[in-house]
Design a protein around this motif. Structure first.
Motif, PDB file in Angstrom:
ATOM      1  N   HIS A 154      47.233  31.128  39.780  1.00  0.00           N
ATOM      2  CA  HIS A 154      46.246  32.154  39.578  1.00  0.00           C
ATOM      3  C   HIS A 154      46.452  33.090  41.086  1.00  0.00           C
ATOM      4  CE1 HIS A 154      44.045  31.052  36.333  1.00  0.00           C
ATOM      5  NE2 HIS A 154      44.143  32.381  35.990  1.00  0.00           N
ATOM      6  N   ASN A 155      45.698  34.309  40.852  1.00  0.00           N
ATOM      7  CA  ASN A 155      45.134  35.023  42.330  1.00  0.00           C
ATOM      8  C   ASN A 155      43.808  34.384  43.067  1.00  0.00           C
ATOM      9  OD1 ASN A 155      48.329  36.340  42.788  1.00  0.00           O
ATOM     10  ND2 ASN A 155      47.956  37.730  41.388  1.00  0.00           N
ATOM     11  N   PRO A 156      43.937  34.827  44.027  1.00  0.00           N
ATOM     12  CA  PRO A 156      42.061  34.490  44.783  1.00  0.00           C
ATOM     13  C   PRO A 156      42.005  35.583  43.763  1.00  0.00           C
ATOM     14  CG  PRO A 156      44.121  35.229  46.555  1.00  0.00           C
ATOM     15  CD  PRO A 156      44.674  35.292  44.813  1.00  0.00           C
ATOM     16  N   ARG A 157      40.292  35.171  43.666  1.00  0.00           N
ATOM     17  CA  ARG A 157      38.956  35.974  42.794  1.00  0.00           C
ATOM     18  C   ARG A 157      39.399  37.761  43.050  1.00  0.00           C
ATOM     19  NH1 ARG A 157      35.186  32.535  43.925  1.00  0.00           N
ATOM     20  NH2 ARG A 157      36.103  31.451  42.443  1.00  0.00           N
ATOM     21  N   ASP A 158      39.482  37.202  44.554  1.00  0.00           N
ATOM     22  CA  ASP A 158      38.535  39.081  45.058  1.00  0.00           C
ATOM     23  C   ASP A 158      40.183  40.339  44.492  1.00  0.00           C
ATOM     24  OD1 ASP A 158      40.933  38.142  46.309  1.00  0.00           O
ATOM     25  OD2 ASP A 158      40.266  39.238  48.303  1.00  0.00           O
ATOM     26  N   LEU A 159      40.895  39.948  44.236  1.00  0.00           N
ATOM     27  CA  LEU A 159      42.465  40.673  43.638  1.00  0.00           C
ATOM     28  C   LEU A 159      42.138  40.202  41.975  1.00  0.00           C
ATOM     29  CD1 LEU A 159      44.872  41.885  43.306  1.00  0.00           C
ATOM     30  CD2 LEU A 159      46.142  39.571  43.952  1.00  0.00           C
ATOM     31  N   ARG A 160      41.838  38.557  41.569  1.00  0.00           N
ATOM     32  CA  ARG A 160      41.899  39.223  40.247  1.00  0.00           C
ATOM     33  C   ARG A 160      40.885  39.952  38.962  1.00  0.00           C
ATOM     34  NH1 ARG A 160      41.045  33.201  40.875  1.00  0.00           N
ATOM     35  NH2 ARG A 160      39.152  33.390  40.008  1.00  0.00           N
ATOM     36  N   HIS A 161      39.652  39.574  39.931  1.00  0.00           N
ATOM     37  CA  HIS A 161      38.760  40.345  39.731  1.00  0.00           C
ATOM     38  C   HIS A 161      38.316  42.429  40.589  1.00  0.00           C
ATOM     39  CE1 HIS A 161      36.675  36.103  38.261  1.00  0.00           C
ATOM     40  NE2 HIS A 161      37.331  36.493  37.655  1.00  0.00           N
ATOM     41  N   GLY A 208      43.282  44.250  34.080  1.00  0.00           N
ATOM     42  CA  GLY A 208      42.746  43.204  35.593  1.00  0.00           C
ATOM     43  C   GLY A 208      43.235  42.026  35.312  1.00  0.00           C
ATOM     44  N   TYR A 209      42.817  41.105  33.871  1.00  0.00           N
ATOM     45  CA  TYR A 209      43.563  40.425  33.895  1.00  0.00           C
ATOM     46  C   TYR A 209      45.245  40.263  33.148  1.00  0.00           C
ATOM     47  CZ  TYR A 209      44.468  35.615  30.646  1.00  0.00           C
ATOM     48  OH  TYR A 209      44.664  34.649  30.141  1.00  0.00           O
ATOM     49  N   TYR A 210      45.896  41.308  32.461  1.00  0.00           N
ATOM     50  CA  TYR A 210      47.333  41.385  32.542  1.00  0.00           C
ATOM     51  C   TYR A 210      48.083  41.400  34.298  1.00  0.00           C
ATOM     52  CZ  TYR A 210      51.669  42.588  31.358  1.00  0.00           C
ATOM     53  OH  TYR A 210      53.378  42.629  30.919  1.00  0.00           O
ATOM     54  N   PHE A 211      47.548  42.091  35.015  1.00  0.00           N
ATOM     55  CA  PHE A 211      47.809  42.460  35.372  1.00  0.00           C
ATOM     56  C   PHE A 211      47.686  41.921  36.991  1.00  0.00           C
ATOM     57  CE2 PHE A 211      48.661  46.957  33.549  1.00  0.00           C
ATOM     58  CZ  PHE A 211      49.909  46.626  33.790  1.00  0.00           C
ATOM     59  N   ASP A 212      46.514  40.930  37.012  1.00  0.00           N
ATOM     60  CA  ASP A 212      46.621  40.652  38.609  1.00  0.00           C
ATOM     61  C   ASP A 212      45.462  39.272  38.428  1.00  0.00           C
ATOM     62  OD1 ASP A 212      46.105  43.128  39.496  1.00  0.00           O
ATOM     63  OD2 ASP A 212      43.868  43.459  38.534  1.00  0.00           O
ATOM     64  N   ALA A 213      45.715  38.511  37.985  1.00  0.00           N
ATOM     65  CA  ALA A 213      45.106  37.135  37.201  1.00  0.00           C
ATOM     66  C   ALA A 213      46.624  35.998  37.499  1.00  0.00           C
ATOM     67  CB  ALA A 213      44.996  37.100  35.569  1.00  0.00           C
TER      68      ALA A 213
END
Length: 164
Positions: free
Chosen positions: A67-74, A83-88
């Motif tokens: 996963h990406n870090p929380r700040d990027l994921r959210h 966000g889920y598709y592009f950043d998770a």
């Protein structure tokens, strides 16, 4: 495990073994993908167990460990579908640590995990050596994305948790 599920798992395992035997000089990379909470990881774990019992070396890679870090994921909001598709997921890290090393021409040296969700931090682990003929099962949503789909020799799309 129900008789129908056992039959389906055996059929998939037979297919993966046949495919791996057709490509003996390389690692077989298998995507187990589908909607969230459908049972993708469970299916991949069950397949890995069956393959191991049948004498095939198999590895289950939980893409949730990339996963990406929380700040990027959210950054688009915790419940954002975009966000889920592009950043998770950190696909460049998954490619660097696992997909590329296992691809044809790769050095077969991989790291099974790249990120710890609990600590929200990258992880560095001992490197592992794959062998030609190994079967790697990757489980996660979105494994059919254009930037990674070509790494998979075989794709299993698991739509929903159906108790068969």
């Amino acid at each position: 495990m129900g008789d129908t599920r056992a039959t389906v798992l055996k059929t998939i395992a037979d297919t993966l073994i046949e495919r791996a035997e057709a490509l003996p000089s390389r690692v077989l990379q298998v995507a187990v993908t589908g909607i969230t909470a459908s049972g993708k990881s469970t299916l991949a774990q069950e397949l890995a167990q069956i393959l191991t019992r049948r004498g095939r070396s198999s590895v289950h890679i939980a893409v949730d460990d990339f996963h990406n870090p929380r700040d990027l994921r959210h950054r688009r909001g915790r419940d954002s579908a975009e966000g889920y598709y592009f950043d998770a997921y950190n696909y460049p890290l998954l490619k660097k640590l696992v997909l590329e090393p296992l691809a044809p021409g790769g050095n077969l040296i991989y790291q099974a995990r790249g990120f710890d969700l609990e600590t929200d931090a990258p992880v560095e682990e001992a490197l592992n050596k794959a062998n030609p003929g190994d079967i790697f099962l990757f489980a996660a949503s979105f494994l059919l994305r254009p930037e990674i789909v070509s790494y998979f020799d075989y794709r299993i799309y698991y739509l929903y948790r159906y108790r068969f």
